[in-house]
Design an enzyme around this catalytic site. Structure first.
Site, PDB file in Angstrom:
ATOM      1  N   ARG A  94       0.844  -1.214   0.000  1.00 34.51           N
ATOM      2  CA  ARG A  94       0.000   0.000   0.000  1.00 34.51           C
ATOM      3  C   ARG A  94       0.869   1.250   0.000  1.00 34.51           C
ATOM      4  O   ARG A  94       0.585   2.215  -0.703  1.00 34.51           O
ATOM      5  CB  ARG A  94      -0.963  -0.038   1.203  1.00 34.51           C
ATOM      6  CG  ARG A  94      -2.146   0.904   1.078  1.00 34.51           C
ATOM      7  CD  ARG A  94      -1.881   2.265   1.678  1.00 34.51           C
ATOM      8  NE  ARG A  94      -1.363   2.098   3.021  1.00 34.51           N
ATOM      9  CZ  ARG A  94      -0.291   2.751   3.461  1.00 34.51           C
ATOM     10  NH1 ARG A  94       0.353   3.625   2.718  1.00 34.51           N
ATOM     11  NH2 ARG A  94       0.159   2.538   4.700  1.00 34.51           N
ATOM     12  N   ILE A 167      12.899   8.172   2.927  1.00 34.39           N
ATOM     13  CA  ILE A 167      12.126   8.370   1.702  1.00 34.39           C
ATOM     14  C   ILE A 167      11.782   7.026   1.048  1.00 34.39           C
ATOM     15  O   ILE A 167      12.656   6.304   0.564  1.00 34.39           O
ATOM     16  CB  ILE A 167      12.902   9.289   0.712  1.00 34.39           C
ATOM     17  CG1 ILE A 167      13.289  10.612   1.416  1.00 34.39           C
ATOM     18  CG2 ILE A 167      12.072   9.525  -0.544  1.00 34.39           C
ATOM     19  CD1 ILE A 167      12.130  11.384   2.035  1.00 34.39           C
ATOM     20  N   LEU A 243      -0.099  15.438   1.072  1.00 31.15           N
ATOM     21  CA  LEU A 243      -0.294  14.585   2.250  1.00 31.15           C
ATOM     22  C   LEU A 243      -1.775  14.296   2.480  1.00 31.15           C
ATOM     23  O   LEU A 243      -2.144  13.196   2.892  1.00 31.15           O
ATOM     24  CB  LEU A 243       0.318  15.229   3.497  1.00 31.15           C
ATOM     25  CG  LEU A 243       1.836  15.479   3.466  1.00 31.15           C
ATOM     26  CD1 LEU A 243       2.320  15.968   4.826  1.00 31.15           C
ATOM     27  CD2 LEU A 243       2.619  14.249   3.053  1.00 31.15           C
ATOM     28  N   GLU A 367       3.474  10.071   7.479  1.00 26.13           N
ATOM     29  CA  GLU A 367       2.301  10.861   7.067  1.00 26.13           C
ATOM     30  C   GLU A 367       1.683  11.597   8.250  1.00 26.13           C
ATOM     31  O   GLU A 367       0.470  11.742   8.337  1.00 26.13           O
ATOM     32  CB  GLU A 367       1.245   9.957   6.414  1.00 26.13           C
ATOM     33  CG  GLU A 367       1.673   9.419   5.073  1.00 26.13           C
ATOM     34  CD  GLU A 367       1.614  10.461   3.984  1.00 26.13           C
ATOM     35  OE1 GLU A 367       1.177  11.600   4.259  1.00 26.13           O
ATOM     36  OE2 GLU A 367       2.036  10.140   2.867  1.00 26.13           O
TER      37      GLU A 367
END
Ligand code: TGC
Ligand code: FAD
Length: 387
Positions: A94, A167, A243, A367
């Protein structure tokens, strides 16, 4: 009386359109047939299953909510259901789709020039080009406004210097969307990863998201032509609006991880006999299973409502924060509790809860950490940012 589905107590599936059910079932089949047979080995070997990328592209999942440029143009509920099914397999998959779709293709679609869209979007939809999103820096990801990476004009070019940390896809990316300070505010740069001065180093020894590539990026006098800057946005609202997209998908994903854990535990507690009766016949185990089903159904209702609001163009970022906070916490608690109910077996990767539990430690951090989302809600309630 009809029996309820323990993984969908409030029958959210009956609230889906035919197309949404088709997307969920198609991605679900892919996860059952292609992901589950290999994912444990990928996790153990710290290997991203790159062989699945063409199949994910074939399913039309990269940038699936975008219109044009060979993207599927699906609604946001379809995207959410795809995230849920992928994360039922593993959060790493995901994540891969989130970054490619919500953090790289979305900003190119929303803020890019026509030339940038033609250059990147069809190739990314086909999985032939991979993207990464460089916002977080070593000095603190929760406060991205304190950005040190900077870009200075040199004639018509830009020169980028700085470093990015944690990252996703960094080492396998063809293009890095790097956010950097300029004299006019934060701008987004499409950095082709073969450009001299750009380097990506894989972060090893992760105990979480082991089937995902995570990297540090280094930019040492990287010369970028002026037409590689995203023309449509200046300031922190650029990265923060990306985001919103990715966090929306993340609200759905952990529902899949939690469902995988509960499904396994329902079977296990029925077959495990202790003190002369199946574990599932004891009150405290039933209470714990019931609590899991309650929390999963609550998360499903939140995400479905969020998806409908997003499709109506009425989504508020604070609503996404409420759901990211609630749903990731729900899944992490369920995975931990399932691990416990498996006893010693729970520490083995033979069973899925410990893999989901370890993955969800990343999901609750990236996030926006759980604390940051609570503080976003706190700001909404009080009008005061207490970050
Ligand atoms: P603040 O002063 O409130 O706002 C700055 C400017 O941004 C605008 N803005 C937003 N725009 C769109 N969507 C949002 N959600 C927005 N939030 C704020 C705001 O209107 C303002 O615009 P303007 O035009 O007035 O300048 O910002 P702040 O610096 O106080 O920060 C607020 C805070 C703490 C909420 C923010 O910095 C934050 O969200 N921090 C967490 C950082 C984070 O989540 N990083 C994630 C990195 S990417 C990642 O983790 C990928 S994982 C991928 C995977 O593998 O799945
Ligand atoms: P910090 O910001 O240093 O936070 C440390 C602790 O302090 C946390 O518990 C936090 O909640 C708490 N805290 C922070 N501020 C406050 C406050 N005001 N009050 C109280 N407590 C506070 N980033 C990208 O840009 N792109 C990616 O693709 C990406 N992928 C990632 C993949 C993985 C596997 C991981 C783990 C991270 C990824 N990230 C990515 C980075 C991620 O977004 C950051 O890790 C996250 O935003 C937190 O930043 P940090 O790690 O620097 O922690």
């Amino acid at each position: 009386m009809r029996a309820l589905d323990p993984l969908d107590l409030f029958e959210t599936r009956s609230m889906l359109s035919e197309e949404e059910i088709l997307v969920q079932d198609t991605v679900g089949r892919f996860v059952d047939e292609q992901v589950l047979p290999i994912i444990r080995e990928c996790f153990e070997q710290h290997r991203m299953p790159a062989e699945l990328v063409p199949q994910i592209a074939e399913l039309g999942l990269f940038g699936c909510t975008l219109e044009g440029y060979d993207c599927a143009g699906l609604n946001n509920v379809c995207y959410g259901l795809a995230c849920q099914e992928l994360e039922r397999g593993d959060s790493a998959l995901r994540s891969f789709v989130s970054v490619q779709s919500s953090l790289v293709m979305y900003p190119i679609h929303a803020f890019g020039s026509e030339e940038q869209k033609q250059r990147w979007l069809p190739a990314m939809a086909r999985g032939e080009a991979i993207g990464c999103f460089g916002l977080t820096e070593p000095q603190g990801g929760s406060d991205p406004s304190n950005m040190k990476t900077h870009a200075k004009r040199d004639g018509s070019d830009w020169i980028l210097n700085g470093a990015k940390m944690w990252i996703t896809n960094g080492n396998i990316a063809d293009v890095a969307l790097v956010w950097a300070q300029t004299d006019e505010g934060v701008r987004g740069f499409l950095v082709e990863t073969g450009t001299p001065g750009f380097a990506a180093h894989k972060i090893e020894n992760k105990m979480s998201l082991r089937a995902s590539v995570t990297s540090s990026l280094f930019l040492d006098n990287v010369r970028i032509p002026a037409d590689h800057i995203l023309p449509g946005v200046t300031g922190m609202k650029g990265p923060l609006s990306c985001l919103n997209q990715a966090r929306y998908g993340i609200t759905w994903g952990p529902i899949g991880a939690a469902q995988a854990c509960l499904k396994e535990l329902l079977a296990y507690t029925e077959s495990r006999v202790l003190f002369g009766r199946p574990l599932s016949h004891t009150q405290s185990i039933q209470e714990r299973l019931a609590d899991m089903a309650r929390r999963i159904t609550t998360a499903q209702l939140l995400s479905l409502r969020l998806g409908r609001l997003k499709d109506e163009g009425r989504l508020h970022p604070t609503q996404v924060s409420v759901a990211k906070w609630n749903n990731v916490r729900m899944a992490l608690d369920i995975a931990r509790d399932c691990r416990d109910m498996l006893g010693g077996s729970g520490i083995s990767a033979e069973y899925t809860p410990i893999r989901h539990m370890l993955n969800l430690e990343s999901v609750i951090t990236y996030e926006g950490t759980e604390t940051i989302h609570k503080l976003i809600v706190g700001k909404e309630l009080t009008g005061v940012g207490a970050f």
